[in-house]
Design a protein around this motif. Structure first.
Motif, PDB file in Angstrom:
ATOM      1  N   TYR A 196      48.105  18.824   8.953  1.00 24.26           N
ATOM      2  CA  TYR A 196      48.938  19.800   9.667  1.00 24.26           C
ATOM      3  C   TYR A 196      49.076  19.479  11.151  1.00 24.26           C
ATOM      4  CZ  TYR A 196      48.006  22.160   5.314  1.00 24.26           C
ATOM      5  OH  TYR A 196      47.903  22.450   3.963  1.00 24.26           O
ATOM      6  N   THR A 218      35.192  32.076  12.372  1.00 22.02           N
ATOM      7  CA  THR A 218      36.569  32.564  12.454  1.00 22.02           C
ATOM      8  C   THR A 218      36.634  34.028  12.886  1.00 22.02           C
ATOM      9  OG1 THR A 218      37.265  31.011  10.728  1.00 22.02           O
ATOM     10  CG2 THR A 218      38.731  32.857  11.202  1.00 22.02           C
ATOM     11  N   ASP A 237      39.395  22.833   3.595  1.00 18.81           N
ATOM     12  CA  ASP A 237      40.304  23.318   4.636  1.00 18.81           C
ATOM     13  C   ASP A 237      40.616  22.186   5.613  1.00 18.81           C
ATOM     14  OD1 ASP A 237      41.780  24.818   6.401  1.00 18.81           O
ATOM     15  OD2 ASP A 237      40.217  26.304   6.812  1.00 18.81           O
ATOM     16  N   SER A 286      42.408  19.753   8.308  1.00 22.41           N
ATOM     17  CA  SER A 286      43.270  19.982   9.472  1.00 22.41           C
ATOM     18  C   SER A 286      44.290  18.876   9.671  1.00 22.41           C
ATOM     19  CB  SER A 286      42.416  20.084  10.744  1.00 22.41           C
ATOM     20  OG  SER A 286      41.537  21.173  10.703  1.00 22.41           O
ATOM     21  N   ARG A 344      45.738  28.376  12.306  1.00 28.38           N
ATOM     22  CA  ARG A 344      47.038  27.723  12.507  1.00 28.38           C
ATOM     23  C   ARG A 344      48.190  28.679  12.809  1.00 28.38           C
ATOM     24  NH1 ARG A 344      44.981  23.992   8.599  1.00 28.38           N
ATOM     25  NH2 ARG A 344      46.070  24.970   6.858  1.00 28.38           N
ATOM     26  N   ARG A 402      41.895  24.885  11.602  1.00 26.43           N
ATOM     27  CA  ARG A 402      41.704  25.476  10.276  1.00 26.43           C
ATOM     28  C   ARG A 402      42.850  26.410   9.890  1.00 26.43           C
ATOM     29  NH1 ARG A 402      36.266  28.723  10.612  1.00 26.43           N
ATOM     30  NH2 ARG A 402      35.625  26.575  11.019  1.00 26.43           N
ATOM     31  N   ARG A 403      42.912  26.679   8.604  1.00 22.53           N
ATOM     32  CA  ARG A 403      43.989  27.478   8.016  1.00 22.53           C
ATOM     33  C   ARG A 403      44.129  28.840   8.701  1.00 22.53           C
ATOM     34  NH1 ARG A 403      41.739  27.740   3.464  1.00 22.53           N
ATOM     35  NH2 ARG A 403      42.596  25.783   2.664  1.00 22.53           N
ATOM     36  N   ALA A 404      43.011  29.510   8.964  1.00 25.56           N
ATOM     37  CA  ALA A 404      43.053  30.851   9.534  1.00 25.56           C
ATOM     38  C   ALA A 404      43.539  30.863  10.973  1.00 25.56           C
ATOM     39  CB  ALA A 404      41.669  31.489   9.462  1.00 25.56           C
TER      40      ALA A 404
END
Length: 210
Positions: free
Chosen positions: A188, A82, A183, A185, A137, A133-135
């Protein structure tokens, strides 16, 4: 059972063979999400067909660039890429500049000496396991998920790579399970991509159904 999997069949979007053209039009119409770029992720389990689909979607988009997360990951950091993505790609895109990154060489086990240029095109695809991934999105205009169960994806991937990669796969399976456990995916994703004999079928993803 996957707790993120909807209990009812999601509504179908444009069906194959015109699905990619219709999807390309929808993606072009989205507002930019990272500077001038509409960043679109293609996520899914290893072996689910992300690279092939991303290549075909890129062609339907008129030659959109594709960033492969395999170029950012390493043997020691299968999912801890990331920071490199943010520094080398997202920050430059956010200010409208070209990204430059050093792709990882999986044979030499080191990053390339030279940098690869990635221009801030209207649509840029980022494909790879964990690309939703969350970071990441907050920077995405759209998230696509390759709708193939993990066991089937992994079976296809191991057949593709051959027995000489079995040791790598043993470690990969543990790492992928751990990543998606913490995490995920798929919940989402705006679009689920199903590969049929006649082409790709696109379904509304959990994010839309919710």
């Amino acid at each position: 059972m996957d707790p993120s999997r909807p209990t009812t069949t999601p509504p179908a979007l444009p069906a194959a063979p015109g699905a990619l053209g219709a999807l390309a039009g929808r993606l072009h119409a989205l507002p930019p999400s990272c500077g001038p770029v509409r960043l679109v992720a293609v996520d899914g389990h290893a072996g689910s067909g992300k690279t092939t689909f991303a290549g075909r979607l890129a062609a339907a988009l008129g030659g959109a660039p594709v960033l492969h997360t395999d170029d950012l990951a390493t043997h020691e950091e299968l999912f801890a890429w990331t920071g490199r993505l943010r520094e080398q790609v997202l920050i430059p895109f956010a200010r409208g500049a070209a990204a430059r990154y050093a792709p990882y060489d999986w044979v030499e086990r080191r990053f390339a000496a030279g940098r690869r240029r990635l221009d801030p095109a209207p649509v840029v695809l980022v494909e790879g396991v964990g690309s939703g991934r969350r970071a990441l999105r907050p920077y995405l205009a759209h998230l696509l998920w390759m709708e193939l169960p993990d066991a089937e994806s992994w079976r296809r991937g191991q057949l593709r790579d051959g027995p000489e990669m079995s040791t790598f796969w043993d470690g990969w399976l543990l790492a992928e399970r751990a990543h998606f456990a913490g995490d995920p995916s798929r919940p989402y994703a705006e679009t689920l991509v199903v590969q049929r004999k006649e082409g790709y079928e696109l379904l509304a993803g959990p994010a839309v159904a919710a």
